[in-house]
Design an enzyme around this catalytic site. Structure first.
Site, mmCIF file in Angstrom:
data_model
loop_
_atom_site.group_PDB
_atom_site.id
_atom_site.type_symbol
_atom_site.label_atom_id
_atom_site.label_comp_id
_atom_site.label_asym_id
_atom_site.label_seq_id
_atom_site.Cartn_x
_atom_site.Cartn_y
_atom_site.Cartn_z
ATOM 1 C CD GLU A 124 -2.782 1.150 2.465
ATOM 2 O OE1 GLU A 124 -2.751 0.229 3.292
ATOM 3 O OE2 GLU A 124 -3.506 2.157 2.584
ATOM 4 N NE ARG B 39 4.093 -7.863 11.084
ATOM 5 C CZ ARG B 39 3.643 -6.954 10.216
ATOM 6 N NH1 ARG B 39 2.623 -7.219 9.443
ATOM 7 N NH2 ARG B 39 4.197 -5.774 10.138
ATOM 8 C CE LYS C 79 3.200 0.061 4.743
ATOM 9 N NZ LYS C 79 2.485 -0.004 3.476
#
Ligand code: ATP
Ligand code: MG
Length: 563
Positions: free
Chosen positions: A39, A265, A275
């Site tokens: 994104e 992850r 982020k």
């Protein structure tokens, strides 16, 4: 060339490789298509590097393709700056995406058609509950949800209402489009999830064409289906979304049926890989931008002097699993050091200069020493090092304390001998101090015929130190970085990660003296400054008059002993 990646044929396949191998052997797929779907709401970090290496790596391994697709369904937080940075980072890591970059927003017309399709089939409806009501109606894991008042409205009514949503007749938050699945499902994601919401915002790709935007859930699987993605790899937190992912492909006339697989992850010790939190560090000025060399972003690591190969090797080394774990940041640092040791040209730079005058060297005389650029790689050639009457050595490499043992202090001691790297053995004869007793200079003499030769008996050098010619060197600034966080897990429990910022994560040394060959230094090209570590030219602060070098990493792991 040196190559640190060792392809051990015995390495067992990870679970994703096993699945793909089976799918190819069984004829389920004859070509693997994966994707990396960021994104564009921030810069990529080391966790993304893992996903990139995984997705592009799987495609390469099985002769397939990997798409780079921007999941740009939320215009509020997205920006072209991030799109550009992400493209640059993926390329820099060494990967090529198939065809053009793709954008979820390219498929907005198709998503809209599919939303209409669901409405016509009685599988989607426009819901006018407020956000709070929606939450309340949803129930929780052990409490079944309640139906929205609009849930049983006719397809015609919903079509008309959805058209009004699209036409901008409702305010943001007034209503959403929801799938009609199961308000009693134990999986909350199946309790009539949201498909579209109103956002009266310009989009960086589609401008003002839309004021309704699809949700991640509605978009993601359908993007995969449009692109013919076969294996859609995402992180574990999406495992609960998989039934929904499959529900869409079963209930829509999609051109292919991709499957979602989840892996753990990457979490790194002493780091933050969110982020949102990295953005906070930037926005609040705790660091000097997304590419601050202390940031765990790909752009930060690049600016600091980490190499693409070191990041790829790291991702390979930590492997792919289905259970979450925290990786020691020391492993990343190991990979950086290992790659740079094999590839980085050598140079000398004195960080805390102390002048040494070689008294038996005539004023004005210059001798040229020659050293390999890399000790184990002849192809890098040789470099010339001038030496004249005045040189600099590091303050820490000289002492007047003659009681220090040879083992403890392998450097220059008053009255004793040391070898200058690639040059003569010298002897420290005297120290010149100012009126306050501050050491200004060491007076020394060189031992003739000792370049590449042992000195006569009784003149045993304590060790080898680095130096630069004081009359032919460049002034440099050197920036030493330490870990940005001093807490091993800065972002866990109820800790505020900002409290764990290491106040000593940046040290600026401004009066450094570097060998003149470093005028050729370029950003991203790391050098080993002998005995100091790996350094590269900073891309932001360097000027022609004053280069600034970032320390990528020290020669040794200083944290390993700290426990
Ligand atoms: P963040 O939580 O930092 O905002 P994100 O997952 O929302 O990250 P995306 O841009 O959606 O960021 O991520 C793109 C891809 O990278 C996704 O497929 C995601 O699963 C993967 N990814 C993100 N963070 C990690 C991580 N720490 N380890 C491995 N893969 C990751
Ligand atoms: Mg995401």
């Amino acid at each position: 060339m040196n190559n640190t990646t060792t392809d051990s044929p015995a390495k067992p396949l990870n679970f994703l490789e096993q699945i793909i191998k089976q799918d190819i052997e069984s004829g389920k797929h004859n070509k693997v298509v994966t994707r990396f779907p960021p994104e564009p709401n921030g810069y990529l970090h080391i966790g993304h590097a893992k996903s990139i290496c995984l997705n592009f790596g799987l495609a390469a391994e099985f002769g397939g393709e990997c798409n780079l697709r921007f999941d740009d369904t939320n215009p509020a937080k997205e920006d072209q700056e991030y799109v550009d940075a992400i493209k640059k980072d993926v390329s820099w890591l060494g990967f090529n995406w198939a065809g053009d970059v793709r954008y979820a927003s390219e498929y907005f017309d198709q998503f809209y058609e599919w939303a209409l399709h669901l409405i016509k089939e009685g599988k989607a409806y426009v819901c006018h509950l407020s956000a709070d009501e929606t939450r309340e109606y949803r129930g929780w894991a052990t409490k079944p949800g309640k139906d929205s008042p609009q849930r049983d409205r006719s397809p015609e009514g919903n079509l008309a209402d959805f058209e009004k949503m699209r036409a901008g007749e409702y305010e943001e938050g007034a209503c959403v489009l929801r799938a009609k699945i199961d308000m009693t499902s134990p999986n909350m994601n199946m309790r009539d999830p949201m498909l579209y919401r109103i956002r009266k915002q310009s989009h960086h790709q589609t401008g003002d064409k839309w004021c309704i935007y699809p949700t991640y859930d509605f978009a993601h699987g359908q993007e995969d289906a449009i692109e013919g993605v076969t294996h859609s790899v995402c992180t574990l937190e999406f495992a609960d979304h998989r039934p929904l992912y499959d529900w869409f492909t079963e209930n829509l006339p999609v051109p292919s049926t991709p499957k979602q697989y989840e892996f753990a992850r990457l979490e790194l010790s002493y780091s933050v890989t969110s982020k949102r939190k990295l953005k906070q560090l930037v926005d609040e000025g705790h660091v000097d931008g997304w590419d601050d060399p202390r940031m765990p972003t790909i752009s930060g690591m690049r600016r600091r002097g980490y190499t693409p190969a070191s990041l790829r090797n790291f991702c390979e080394m930590i492997g792919v699993t289905k259970s979450a774990s925290v990786i020691d940041v020391g492993q990343l640092e190991f990979c950086v050091r290992d790659d740079l040791n094999n590839t980085a040209p050598r140079a000398m730079c004195v960080l805390n200069p102390l002048k040494v005058t070689i008294e038996n060297m005539p004023e004005g005389e210059v001798q040229i020493m020659t050293q390999p650029v890399h000790p184990n790689d002849e192809s890098q050639g040789k470099r010339e090092l001038p030496i004249s009457r005045e040189i600099y050595i590091d303050r820490a490499d000289f002492t007047e304390d003659t009681t220090l043992s040879r083992k403890k202090f392998k450097r220059l001691v008053l009255g004793q001998y040391v070898r200058l790297r690639g040059s003569y053995v010298i002897k420290a004869d005297a120290v010149i101090t100012d009126e306050n007793g501050e050491m200004l200079e060491v007076v020394a003499s060189l031992i003739p015929n000792t370049v590449g030769e042992n000195p006569p008996e009784g003149m045993k050098p304590r060790g080898v130190i680095h130096w630069v010619d004081a009359n032919d060197c460049i002034d440099a600034e050197v920036r030493l970085y330490d870990r940005l966080f001093s807490d091993v897990a800065p972002d866990t429990g109820d800790k505020n990660f900002l409290d764990a910022i290491n106040p000593e994560s940046l040290t600026i040394l401004s009066g450094c003296k570097a060998e003149k060959n470093l005028v050729r230094a370029q950003p991203e090209q790391s050098y080993q400054f002998e005995r100091e570590g790996y350094f590269c030219l900073d891309s932001r602060y360097s000027t022609e008059d004053k280069p600034v070098f970032n320390r990528a990493i020290g020669l040794k792991d200083n944290w390993a002993n700290k426990a």
